[in-house]
Design an enzyme around this catalytic site. Sequence first.
Site, PDB file in Angstrom:
ATOM      1  N   CYS A  79      -0.206   1.551  -0.232  1.00 26.76           N
ATOM      2  CA  CYS A  79       0.061   0.361   0.595  1.00 26.76           C
ATOM      3  C   CYS A  79       0.721   0.767   1.912  1.00 26.76           C
ATOM      4  O   CYS A  79       1.893   1.175   1.925  1.00 26.76           O
ATOM      5  CB  CYS A  79       0.956  -0.601  -0.195  1.00 26.76           C
ATOM      6  SG  CYS A  79       1.598  -1.979   0.774  1.00 26.76           S
ATOM      7  N   CYS A  82       3.827  -1.218   2.951  1.00 25.27           N
ATOM      8  CA  CYS A  82       4.977  -0.818   2.134  1.00 25.27           C
ATOM      9  C   CYS A  82       5.714   0.356   2.766  1.00 25.27           C
ATOM     10  O   CYS A  82       6.951   0.440   2.695  1.00 25.27           O
ATOM     11  CB  CYS A  82       4.530  -0.438   0.726  1.00 25.27           C
ATOM     12  SG  CYS A  82       3.768  -1.777  -0.225  1.00 25.27           S
TER      13      CYS A  82
END
Length: 324
Positions: A79, A82
């Site tokens: 991700c 993230c």
Amino acid sequence: MQPRNMSMSGVVDLAAVKAAGEAKTKAEQARAEAARQGGTGAVPAAGLVIDVDEAGFERDVLQRSTEVPVVIDFWAEWCEPCKQLSPVLERLALEYNGRIVLAKIDVDANQALMQQFGIQGIPAVFAVVAGQALPLFQGAAPEAQIRQTLDQLVQVGEERFGLTGIAVQADGEGAEPQEAPAPPPGPYDALLEAAVQALDAGDFAGAVQAYRNVLSDDPVNTEAKLGLAQAELLGRVGELDPQRARKDAADNPADIDAQLAVADLDLAGGHVEDAFSRLIETVRGTAGDDREKARLRLLELFEVIGGDDPRVAASRAALARVLF
């Protein structure tokens, strides 16, 4: 002492007050038990950011949340957002110095937790306070907004559940000195009764002052906080001409004060979802000072209903989506 009738029959569910009080009591009991077992010593700074899995969730998140709000960062290696958000959260967790703990959960390795929290996308950030889950925001967010959210979280932890955080070791050389515990506040039966009598008599200013007198000495008094929010709301509504206020709001959608006034009327009349939706849409459609004014009024109305009410939880999540 039992919660009193706050003269807003049909508007405020006082069960929310009781639930908050019970959660606070459970948190206090858990902290006392941890202290009895010698488990409340200072933690190293590294203990403010922890990796959590399904096996350790109860211990590392649920039990820890009886001492300090636990922020959960749901992330994954693949991700990209993230990778932007997680370092900010980790740095802020250290900066808040024991007022929050950051729990990092890899969703690929902990699918059951991801499903339990109903996560649709990552990064997703939640909090657990005294065992109660609260959605904060989804996706990467500006640091200023993250700080604002964390400040609100810390305030909720302190005011509703008496969570003052955990001690952090100074430079790894041992625990910082602990202050002597304050004597238990209260009792405030006479002041609270005076506030209720003022409300019943329509003396909202007097009720506000009485509740503030309690909170000046006991800032986490649940009954006084709820009563103050109600008294302030009733005072504002009492000065309104309902028909004129609703017409002004309909004729001038961009008039922030008009929208706030109708939200107050809706809540006082028991139309809780309408009040919350109006203010969330006002936040969505404004910026700068107007947006902040609408956001703060919405938080005040959350206090009137109580943080444990599902309508408040749903609206907090909706507000977070609008803000972030």
